[in-house]
Design an enzyme around this catalytic site. Structure first.
Site, PDB file in Angstrom:
ATOM      1  N   GLN A   1       0.831  -1.206   0.000  1.00 25.47           N
ATOM      2  CA  GLN A   1       0.000   0.000   0.000  1.00 25.47           C
ATOM      3  C   GLN A   1       0.868   1.260   0.000  1.00 25.47           C
ATOM      4  O   GLN A   1       0.505   2.276   0.592  1.00 25.47           O
ATOM      5  CB  GLN A   1      -0.953   0.000   1.194  1.00 25.47           C
ATOM      6  CG  GLN A   1      -2.142  -0.934   1.047  1.00 25.47           C
ATOM      7  CD  GLN A   1      -3.057  -0.524  -0.108  1.00 25.47           C
ATOM      8  OE1 GLN A   1      -3.196   0.651  -0.429  1.00 25.47           O
ATOM      9  NE2 GLN A   1      -3.680  -1.508  -0.752  1.00 25.47           N
ATOM     10  N   SER A   2       1.991   1.186  -0.689  1.00 28.34           N
ATOM     11  CA  SER A   2       2.928   2.314  -0.729  1.00 28.34           C
ATOM     12  C   SER A   2       2.334   3.542  -1.409  1.00 28.34           C
ATOM     13  O   SER A   2       1.936   3.492  -2.575  1.00 28.34           O
ATOM     14  CB  SER A   2       4.197   1.884  -1.467  1.00 28.34           C
ATOM     15  OG  SER A   2       5.012   2.998  -1.765  1.00 28.34           O
ATOM     16  N   ASN A   3       2.300   4.648  -0.682  1.00 25.14           N
ATOM     17  CA  ASN A   3       1.889   5.932  -1.265  1.00 25.14           C
ATOM     18  C   ASN A   3       2.908   6.388  -2.309  1.00 25.14           C
ATOM     19  O   ASN A   3       2.547   6.960  -3.340  1.00 25.14           O
ATOM     20  CB  ASN A   3       1.768   6.994  -0.168  1.00 25.14           C
ATOM     21  CG  ASN A   3       0.744   6.634   0.873  1.00 25.14           C
ATOM     22  OD1 ASN A   3      -0.414   6.389   0.566  1.00 25.14           O
ATOM     23  ND2 ASN A   3       1.170   6.586   2.127  1.00 25.14           N
TER      24      ASN A   3
END
Length: 334
Positions: free
Chosen positions: A80-82
């Site tokens: 879920q890396s921004n």
């Protein structure tokens, strides 16, 4: 002082809003705490699909990639890396191929940031936590792969945190200086979530260059104080050597609070989700459980315990993360 920047792209919607959280401050003061006035820098509003702090760094990193004639971007992060989502979106906007190396023990459902990654056409490779320990080898393997295909790949480290990316938050420090002048305040602390260390390094160096006496304090969402002391110092040293800037890294104050990490990176306890709900209803500000929720909770708890009792104004830097909230929305208990 006048800061001379390298070439950059105009990708972020800046300046981002800056305003006081007066209802929050009133709530904390009503509890009897010796509390400062809390302000917020809204880097969660630095873009729509590119929302968050990463786009500031990518203005410099992607400019460097294009200057080198690269047509492919390789980068890495959690599932879920921004950062990875911002790279994927900007890659599509700039006509670059993007390959994301994501850490996950099982292939997850496409929600939140991962959904956006896939929608904009990024290539995604999933690796276990064990495999991710050899991340440098994975970067090298994919660099060679694209080279054999006739492409030229540019690698961006996790979070965009290196000497080039550091410029993003040196520039943000200048923008914050203008915010302070406009609001006629002299904050003693700027507080933010720290994960890969690049934002912390940029702000620390930025305010140093500007001669502003202000404490930059990172609230860790992973690792520990010793890690950030080393990582932030390394990023600043790399920046100084890369751009021939004389700076005494040993003389910099690098402050990290590592007591609010919770169960692990990406995992938050019920107290974090409770604060996400409370701040949303109180101020209309949305936090996420991976980064800003932990840092904000830590800041509030420290205000209540008197850590900032001598401060008149403090600033919380909202580094974004709203898409990551969607992946954990069931924990909001509605």
């Amino acid at each position: 002082m006048m800061i001379s920047y390298p070439e950059r792209l105009n990708l972020a919607q800046t300046p981002t809003p800056f305003h006081a959280l007066d209802r929050l401050s009133e709530l904390l003061c009503a509890e009897g705490a010796q509390c400062p006035r809390v302000w917020i820098k809204r880097d969660d509003q630095s873009g729509s699909l590119t929302t968050g702090n990463k786009v500031r760094k990518l203005e410099f990193l992607l400019s460097e990639a294009l200057a080198q004639g690269c047509d492919t971007i390789i980068t890495s992060g959690g599932v879920q890396s921004n950062h990875c989502r911002a790279v994927a979106v900007l890659g599509a906007q700039l006509g670059l191929k993007v390959h994301l190396l994501l850490r996950s023990d099982i292939e997850p459902q496409p929600v939140g940031n991962l959904l956006i990654d896939q929608l904009v056409g990024a290539t995604v490779s999933h690796y276990s936590h064990h495999e991710f320990k050899k991340l440098h080898q994975l970067f090298d393997q994919w660099q060679q792969h694209y080279g054999q295909q006739g492409s030229k790949a540019y690698s961006i480290p996790t979070g965009g945190s290196n000497g080039t990316g550091l410029w993003g938050y040196i520039a943000a420090a200048e923008e914050l200086q203008q915010d302070f002048v406009r609001e006629n305040i002299c904050p003693s602390h700027i507080i933010h979530a720290t994960g890969s260390g690049g934002t912390q390094a940029g702000l620390t160096m930025g305010f140093k260059l500007l001669g502003i006496d202000l404490n930059v304090e990172g609230y860790a969402v992973c690792d520990n104080n010793a890690y950030f002391q080393r990582k932030v110092s390394e990023d600043i040293q790399q920046w100084a050597e890369q751009y021939a800037v004389p700076v005494d890294v040993n003389g910099l104050s690098i402050v990290t609070h590592d007591q609010y990490i919770g169960p692990d990176y990406g995992q938050a306890g019920p107290e974090i989700f409770a604060w996400i709900k409370q701040l949303a209803a109180l101020e209309g500000v949305i936090l996420d459980p991976v980064y800003t929720g932990k840092a904000f909770y830590g800041m509030v708890k420290d205000i209540r315990q008197g850590r900032y009792s001598n401060a008149s104004d403090i600033v919380f830097l909202h580094t974004g993360g709203i898409f990551g909230l969607f992946a954990q929305q069931q924990k909001l208990d509605y």
